[in-house]
Motif scaffolding. Structure first.
Motif, PDB file in Angstrom:
ATOM      1  N   GLU A 149      -2.263  -2.136   1.042  1.00  0.00           N
ATOM      2  CA  GLU A 149      -3.621  -2.598   0.778  1.00  0.00           C
ATOM      3  C   GLU A 149      -3.688  -3.629  -0.347  1.00  0.00           C
ATOM      4  N   LYS A 150      -2.532  -4.216  -0.708  1.00  0.00           N
ATOM      5  CA  LYS A 150      -2.490  -5.046  -1.912  1.00  0.00           C
ATOM      6  C   LYS A 150      -3.352  -6.292  -1.781  1.00  0.00           C
ATOM      7  N   ARG A 151      -3.381  -6.918  -0.607  1.00  0.00           N
ATOM      8  CA  ARG A 151      -4.130  -8.155  -0.426  1.00  0.00           C
ATOM      9  C   ARG A 151      -5.429  -7.936   0.337  1.00  0.00           C
ATOM     10  N   MET A 152      -5.849  -6.696   0.516  1.00  0.00           N
ATOM     11  CA  MET A 152      -7.069  -6.411   1.262  1.00  0.00           C
ATOM     12  C   MET A 152      -8.253  -6.284   0.314  1.00  0.00           C
ATOM     13  N   ILE A 153      -9.449  -6.477   0.860  1.00  0.00           N
ATOM     14  CA  ILE A 153     -10.662  -6.439   0.056  1.00  0.00           C
ATOM     15  C   ILE A 153     -11.718  -5.609   0.773  1.00  0.00           C
ATOM     16  N   ILE A 154     -12.864  -5.469   0.119  1.00  0.00           N
ATOM     17  CA  ILE A 154     -14.020  -4.771   0.675  1.00  0.00           C
ATOM     18  C   ILE A 154     -15.047  -5.831   1.052  1.00  0.00           C
ATOM     19  N   GLY A 155     -15.431  -5.861   2.311  1.00  0.00           N
ATOM     20  CA  GLY A 155     -16.418  -6.826   2.789  1.00  0.00           C
ATOM     21  C   GLY A 155     -17.752  -6.162   3.035  1.00  0.00           C
ATOM     22  N   CYS A 156     -18.805  -6.780   2.571  1.00  0.00           N
ATOM     23  CA  CYS A 156     -20.166  -6.256   2.740  1.00  0.00           C
ATOM     24  C   CYS A 156     -21.022  -7.371   3.335  1.00  0.00           C
ATOM     25  N   THR A 157     -21.506  -7.161   4.550  1.00  0.00           N
ATOM     26  CA  THR A 157     -22.272  -8.198   5.242  1.00  0.00           C
ATOM     27  C   THR A 157     -23.761  -8.041   4.967  1.00  0.00           C
ATOM     28  N   GLN A 158     -24.439  -9.173   4.942  1.00  0.00           N
ATOM     29  CA  GLN A 158     -25.888  -9.237   4.781  1.00  0.00           C
ATOM     30  C   GLN A 158     -26.445 -10.196   5.837  1.00  0.00           C
ATOM     31  N   PRO A 159     -27.640  -9.937   6.357  1.00  0.00           N
ATOM     32  CA  PRO A 159     -28.183 -10.832   7.388  1.00  0.00           C
ATOM     33  C   PRO A 159     -28.590 -12.198   6.860  1.00  0.00           C
ATOM     34  N   ARG A 160     -28.874 -12.306   5.556  1.00  0.00           N
ATOM     35  CA  ARG A 160     -29.330 -13.575   4.985  1.00  0.00           C
ATOM     36  C   ARG A 160     -28.472 -13.954   3.782  1.00  0.00           C
ATOM     37  N   ARG A 161     -28.307 -15.272   3.585  1.00  0.00           N
ATOM     38  CA  ARG A 161     -27.462 -15.770   2.505  1.00  0.00           C
ATOM     39  C   ARG A 161     -28.059 -15.495   1.133  1.00  0.00           C
ATOM     40  N   TRP A 225      -7.636  -9.535  13.806  1.00  0.00           N
ATOM     41  CA  TRP A 225      -7.442  -8.144  13.382  1.00  0.00           C
ATOM     42  C   TRP A 225      -8.125  -7.851  12.049  1.00  0.00           C
ATOM     43  N   LEU A 226      -8.721  -8.855  11.435  1.00  0.00           N
ATOM     44  CA  LEU A 226      -9.389  -8.694  10.142  1.00  0.00           C
ATOM     45  C   LEU A 226      -8.467  -8.017   9.129  1.00  0.00           C
ATOM     46  N   LEU A 227      -7.248  -8.539   9.042  1.00  0.00           N
ATOM     47  CA  LEU A 227      -6.250  -7.928   8.161  1.00  0.00           C
ATOM     48  C   LEU A 227      -6.562  -8.126   6.689  1.00  0.00           C
ATOM     49  N   GLY A 228      -7.492  -8.997   6.376  1.00  0.00           N
ATOM     50  CA  GLY A 228      -7.860  -9.171   4.979  1.00  0.00           C
ATOM     51  C   GLY A 228      -8.829  -8.125   4.466  1.00  0.00           C
ATOM     52  N   TYR A 229      -9.286  -7.216   5.334  1.00  0.00           N
ATOM     53  CA  TYR A 229     -10.303  -6.237   4.953  1.00  0.00           C
ATOM     54  C   TYR A 229      -9.779  -4.825   5.168  1.00  0.00           C
ATOM     55  N   ARG A 230     -10.067  -3.991   4.192  1.00  0.00           N
ATOM     56  CA  ARG A 230      -9.762  -2.541   4.306  1.00  0.00           C
ATOM     57  C   ARG A 230     -11.026  -1.756   4.619  1.00  0.00           C
ATOM     58  N   TYR A 231     -12.148  -2.156   4.041  1.00  0.00           N
ATOM     59  CA  TYR A 231     -13.458  -1.548   4.309  1.00  0.00           C
ATOM     60  C   TYR A 231     -14.435  -2.663   4.657  1.00  0.00           C
ATOM     61  N   ARG A 258      -6.261  -1.240  15.125  1.00  0.00           N
ATOM     62  CA  ARG A 258      -5.506  -0.954  13.904  1.00  0.00           C
ATOM     63  C   ARG A 258      -5.162   0.521  13.781  1.00  0.00           C
ATOM     64  N   LYS A 259      -5.967   1.378  14.366  1.00  0.00           N
ATOM     65  CA  LYS A 259      -5.647   2.807  14.334  1.00  0.00           C
ATOM     66  C   LYS A 259      -4.452   3.116  15.224  1.00  0.00           C
ATOM     67  N   ALA A 260      -4.324   2.384  16.339  1.00  0.00           N
ATOM     68  CA  ALA A 260      -3.199   2.612  17.235  1.00  0.00           C
ATOM     69  C   ALA A 260      -1.928   1.917  16.757  1.00  0.00           C
ATOM     70  N   ALA A 261      -2.061   0.892  15.921  1.00  0.00           N
ATOM     71  CA  ALA A 261      -0.891   0.155  15.450  1.00  0.00           C
ATOM     72  C   ALA A 261      -0.201   0.902  14.321  1.00  0.00           C
ATOM     73  N   GLU A 262       1.039   0.518  14.074  1.00  0.00           N
ATOM     74  CA  GLU A 262       1.821   1.125  13.006  1.00  0.00           C
ATOM     75  C   GLU A 262       1.948   0.147  11.837  1.00  0.00           C
ATOM     76  N   ASN A 263       2.090   0.717  10.646  1.00  0.00           N
ATOM     77  CA  ASN A 263       2.290  -0.054   9.407  1.00  0.00           C
ATOM     78  C   ASN A 263       1.116  -0.973   9.083  1.00  0.00           C
ATOM     79  N   ILE A 264      -0.057  -0.672   9.641  1.00  0.00           N
ATOM     80  CA  ILE A 264      -1.265  -1.423   9.312  1.00  0.00           C
ATOM     81  C   ILE A 264      -2.330  -0.421   8.872  1.00  0.00           C
ATOM     82  N   PRO A 265      -2.928  -0.570   7.710  1.00  0.00           N
ATOM     83  CA  PRO A 265      -3.965   0.368   7.279  1.00  0.00           C
ATOM     84  C   PRO A 265      -5.159   0.363   8.232  1.00  0.00           C
ATOM     85  N   ASN A 266      -5.759   1.524   8.389  1.00  0.00           N
ATOM     86  CA  ASN A 266      -6.940   1.622   9.246  1.00  0.00           C
ATOM     87  C   ASN A 266      -8.101   0.824   8.663  1.00  0.00           C
TER      88      ASN A 266
END
Length: 361
Positions: A149-161, A225-231, A258-266
């Motif tokens: 998870e070293k290079r992953m982040i938490i993404g939070c979406t909003q409908p408006r900028r 695969w959105l590999l840059g995001y953990r949450y 990602r749940k079915a893959a190996e060595n990739i965080p859910n």
């Protein structure tokens, strides 16, 4: 200005030149003194330690300052006031965070995040969902120091900028950050205020990113695969715009892969809203991929391959729901004695009455 020759040789002219030179020299010396004084203050602020009896501290400008026993070296009164003001502001923000209704449900939210793949969270407007949930994840559930998870982040979406930018600034203030773009950042169209300096300086790397629904869809085109995001936190899901609905389908597909893959965080998903039908969202995320592609008579080979890939995964996402009660402002409900024939007309009359009679002064 040209000076007549007769005036050049007069004593009057010599006095004028003398006083002008004296004034310039005095101004130059004052600037040097101010600069030395600022340097001394910075040195004293950095040397904010308790010294022993009779110790002399020498500053960079050569000035020696004597310090008695037990004296703490501090900065100027103006700097001390600003430091105390910032400390008071941080204390008030921490007290306000603890008074939010969402803070009382922190333990149950974190337990659900660590036990399930998807969390559907509902709470009243003003309960603190948008600002506190990403911070709960970062402080207690997210481990950016692990190898996966070293290079992953938490993404939070909003409908408006506007919402994405405002919430990012608020969270930065609550976390006592110098500015937006370090640990907390945002990304909207034509404006990317994030920092990927983790390869050099891990401390300043962006770990919470607020972005619009469209920007996350744009990133998914580059990183399927959105590999840059953990949450991923999908906020204001009740609006059900086109981009929100596409995101719901996209993140579910990515989470299954990602749940079915190996060595990739859910990929953990949090769906939040103030007014949401939790049962329908829970049923949607719990449902397994269908064996056939619905509403398509002649699907393309790419769609067939995607459906077959999801069927081969043969897994389903674990999902739960949680409701947070409480709001930060009182709400009173008024009822009509008799039902109205035209609901829209009655609503319009009520809005105008509130605007005219109970306007904020």
């Amino acid at each position: 200005m040209r000076v007549p020759f007769s005036l050049k040789m007069s004593s009057e002219f010599k006095n004028i030149v003398y006083h002008q030179r004296k004034k310039k020299k005095k101004k130059h010396n004052d600037k040097k003194r101010k600069k030395a004084r600022r340097t001394d203050q910075k040195d004293l602020l950095l040397t904010n330690v308790q010294t022993s009896s009779g110790t002399n501290v020498q500053t960079s400008s050569g000035t020696t300052v004597g310090i008695s026993s037990g004296t703490r070296i501090s900065s100027s009164p103006q700097q001390s006031k600003s430091i105390n003001h910032n400390q008071n502001q941080n204390l008030k923000l921490n007290q306000f965070r603890r008074s939010l209704p969402i803070f009382q449900s922190r333990a149950s939210i974190l337990k659900a995040l660590t036990s399930y793949d998807v969390l559907v969270l509902t709470g009243e407007t003003g309960s603190g969902k948008s600002t506190q949930i990403p911070q709960f994840i970062l402080d207690y559930a997210f481990n950016p120091k692990s190898s996966n998870e070293k290079r992953m982040i938490i993404g939070c979406t909003q409908p408006r900028r506007v919402a994405a930018i405002t919430i990012a600034k608020r969270v930065s203030r609550e976390r006592n950050l110098p500015q937006v773009g370090h640990e907390v950042g945002y990304r909207v169209r034509f404006d990317n205020c994030t920092n990927k300096a983790g390869f050099v300086n891990e401390r300043n790397r962006t770990k919470i990113k607020f972005l619009t629904d469209g920007m996350l869809l744009r990133e998914a085109m580059v990183d399927p695969w959105l590999l840059g995001y953990r949450y991923i936190v999908l906020d204001e899901a009740h609006e059900r715009s086109l981009q929100t609905d596409v995101l719901l389908a996209l993140v579910k597909q990515v989470a299954l892969r990602r749940k079915a893959a190996e060595n990739i965080p859910n990929l953990n998903i949090i769906v939040m809203s103030a007014t949401i039908n939790m049962e329908s969202f829970v049923d949607y995320f719990k449902a397994k991929p269908d064996n056939a592609i619905p509403q398509l008579s002649n699907p393309t080979q790419q769609l067939r391959n995607a459906a077959q890939e999801l069927r081969n995964a043969a897994q389903e996402l674990s999902c739960t729901s949680l409701a947070v009660k409480g709001r930060t402002f009182p709400v009173r409900t008024w009822y009509l004695p008799t039902p109205e024939d035209d609901v829209l007309d009655a609503a319009l009359v009520t809005i105008l009455q509130i605007h005219l009679q109970e306007a904020m002064s």
